[in-house]
Design a protein around this motif. Structure first.
Motif, PDB file in Angstrom:
ATOM      1  N   UNK A  17       0.830  -1.204   0.000  1.00 59.34           N
ATOM      2  CA  UNK A  17       0.000   0.000   0.000  1.00 59.34           C
ATOM      3  C   UNK A  17       0.866   1.255   0.000  1.00 59.34           C
ATOM      4  N   UNK A  18       1.980   1.193   0.723  1.00 58.45           N
ATOM      5  CA  UNK A  18       2.875   2.357   0.804  1.00 58.45           C
ATOM      6  C   UNK A  18       3.442   2.698  -0.572  1.00 58.45           C
ATOM      7  N   UNK A  19       3.851   1.657  -1.308  1.00 63.52           N
ATOM      8  CA  UNK A  19       4.384   1.911  -2.656  1.00 63.52           C
ATOM      9  C   UNK A  19       3.287   2.484  -3.556  1.00 63.52           C
ATOM     10  N   UNK A  20       2.100   1.877  -3.519  1.00 63.63           N
ATOM     11  CA  UNK A  20       1.007   2.345  -4.373  1.00 63.63           C
ATOM     12  C   UNK A  20       0.680   3.809  -4.085  1.00 63.63           C
ATOM     13  N   UNK A  21       0.638   4.158  -2.816  1.00 61.41           N
ATOM     14  CA  UNK A  21       0.331   5.547  -2.460  1.00 61.41           C
ATOM     15  C   UNK A  21       1.440   6.494  -2.893  1.00 61.41           C
ATOM     16  N   UNK A  22       2.674   6.007  -2.904  1.00 57.75           N
ATOM     17  CA  UNK A  22       3.801   6.862  -3.297  1.00 57.75           C
ATOM     18  C   UNK A  22       3.739   7.262  -4.758  1.00 57.75           C
ATOM     19  N   UNK A  23       3.038   6.467  -5.584  1.00 60.15           N
ATOM     20  CA  UNK A  23       2.902   6.814  -7.005  1.00 60.15           C
ATOM     21  C   UNK A  23       1.519   7.369  -7.322  1.00 60.15           C
ATOM     22  N   UNK A  24       0.729   7.675  -6.290  1.00 63.22           N
ATOM     23  CA  UNK A  24      -0.561   8.315  -6.496  1.00 63.22           C
ATOM     24  C   UNK A  24      -1.736   7.381  -6.606  1.00 63.22           C
ATOM     25  N   UNK A  25      -1.501   6.080  -6.424  1.00 67.78           N
ATOM     26  CA  UNK A  25      -2.590   5.102  -6.532  1.00 67.78           C
ATOM     27  C   UNK A  25      -3.154   4.869  -5.136  1.00 67.78           C
ATOM     28  N   UNK A  26      -4.118   5.702  -4.747  1.00 66.30           N
ATOM     29  CA  UNK A  26      -4.601   5.707  -3.361  1.00 66.30           C
ATOM     30  C   UNK A  26      -5.903   4.934  -3.182  1.00 66.30           C
TER      31      UNK A  26
END
Length: 392
Positions: free
Chosen positions: A11-20
């Motif tokens: 989840x942390x990686x996804x959020x880091x690229x804007x995929x929230x």
């Protein structure tokens, strides 16, 4: 069907690229930790089918306009003039869209379910997340039918060059310098980040861009503004039918803005014709028994298992699967009951060993550009999962 288990992205990686929007309401992951294995031949078949379908839609669009069939396919009357205006001038470029398809794997024939031509979802997942999944798992990230990000950048350039060589973009654009304003509603993180991804790709293509929430965009007789800055191009991730029904004054103003050549809007208004599920009745009339089509009618089909859905329903709402004897197999409810119904011959989607259904989605940006899958029940809805793929 063949599935391959992968290590999921955090989840942390996804959020880091804007995929929230990575977690559904039931706390399950929206992105599956499996991918669908397809063959090179299956990937090529999806590519060829999608390109053929788009050509058929263009032919049928001309037929709808020439025969004034807007009412038949449930088009709001206050957008008809704008649809005609956008159709007749090549500068109104169709930026991107997504075909939803049954079959295509395990020997099942490809069949058109519907065409998301105006505001298709799953763009971020298809263009970015699939690649990231392969890289995370040490797999060959070239083993996909997926060049969507590059195809979109090239198609942004065609806004300026149209059908001429996109290598001339910088030469043409340097003389114009026209800017694109990107807009979404402010209440949806998915819409915001999808729109900002498109803005990023347009910027990489060489455009001057900006972003503003739809509620802050200004419209008048001279065009479309953010604060006091005029924009020649406007991209809006807001469905045309919502503008027609909920913002009728804006629909009329946008018609005048386009007619007077004050701005160009993406996706253009004619994509609402393609978006209407009623359009598939027109396709069936023009291409009866075409191998890529399912029989579609405005009246119930006799003696066939079929799907009843609304011309402008979304995310599987207001849909019924009706058995050949007229009994209901399953149905969903929603807010689209007021739209006209269509009846489409039923086709079973590919299923895995757990009974989950898989629907292919192929993005189109000047040509077929990328494949992804959605997984869920017989009627896919907003709890369906995104499933990537790999060519083996």
């Amino acid at each position: 069907m063949n599935l391959e288990k992968l290590q999921p992205l955090t989840d942390e990686y996804l959020e880091s690229i804007g995929f929230v929007w990575h977690t559904d309401e039931d706390d399950s992951s929206y992105v599956a930790d499996e991918i669908v294995q397809i063959t090179e031949d299956e990937a090529n078949a999806f590519y060829e089918a999608t390109n053929e379908l788009y050509d058929m839609f263009c032919e049928a669009g001309e037929y709808v306009i020439e025969n004034n069939l807007f009412h038949d396919i449930n088009i709001p009357f206050n957008l008809v003039e704008l649809i005609k205006e956008s159709w007749e001038n090549d500068v109104h470029w169709h930026l991107y869209s997504r075909f939803d398809l049954a079959g295509g794997i395990d020997g099942k024939p490809i069949k058109l379910i519907e065409f998301n031509a105006d505001t298709p979802t799953s763009l971020f997942e298809t263009a970015i997340i699939q690649w990231a999944l392969l890289k995370k798992n040490g797999l060959d990230d070239a083993s996909q039918f997926n060049n969507l990000a590059e195809a979109l950048k090239e198609n942004f350039k065609r806004i300026i060059t149209l059908d001429s060589d996109i290598e001339k973009f910088e030469e043409y654009y340097s003389k114009l310098g026209w800017k694109i304003l990107f807009s979404s509603i402010s209440s949806s993180s998915e819409d915001i980040n999808t729109t900002k991804l498109l803005q990023h790709l347009a910027s990489e293509a060489g455009f001057n861009t900006d972003f503003e929430y739809i509620e802050n965009v200004q419209f008048n007789d001279e065009g479309i503004y953010k604060e006091d800055e005029l924009f020649e191009f406007w991209f809006k991730l807001i469905p045309w039918e919502d503008i027609a029904i909920e913002e009728s004054e804006l629909a009329l103003m946008l018609t005048e803005i386009v007619k007077e050549k004050k701005a160009i809007i993406f996706n253009p208004a004619y994509t609402l014709m393609f978006q209407s599920k009623g359009f598939m009745k027109i396709l069936w009339d023009l291409y009866p028994n075409h191998p890529l089509l399912l029989e579609t009618s405005f009246e119930p089909l006799k003696g066939k298992k079929q799907v009843e859905k609304r011309c402008f329903g979304r995310e599987g709402a207001n849909t019924k699967i009706i058995n050949a004897d007229g009994s209901i197999d399953c149905e969903t409810h929603g807010e689209y009951e007021g739209h006209k119904a269509i009846f489409q011959e039923y086709v079973e989607l590919p299923v895995d060993e757990n009974g989950n259904s898989y629907q292919a989605g192929v993005f189109y940006a000047y040509a077929a550009s990328a494949l992804g899958f959605r997984r869920g029940e017989k009627i896919l809805n907003n709890m369906s999962k995104f499933v990537g793929h790999i060519i083996r």
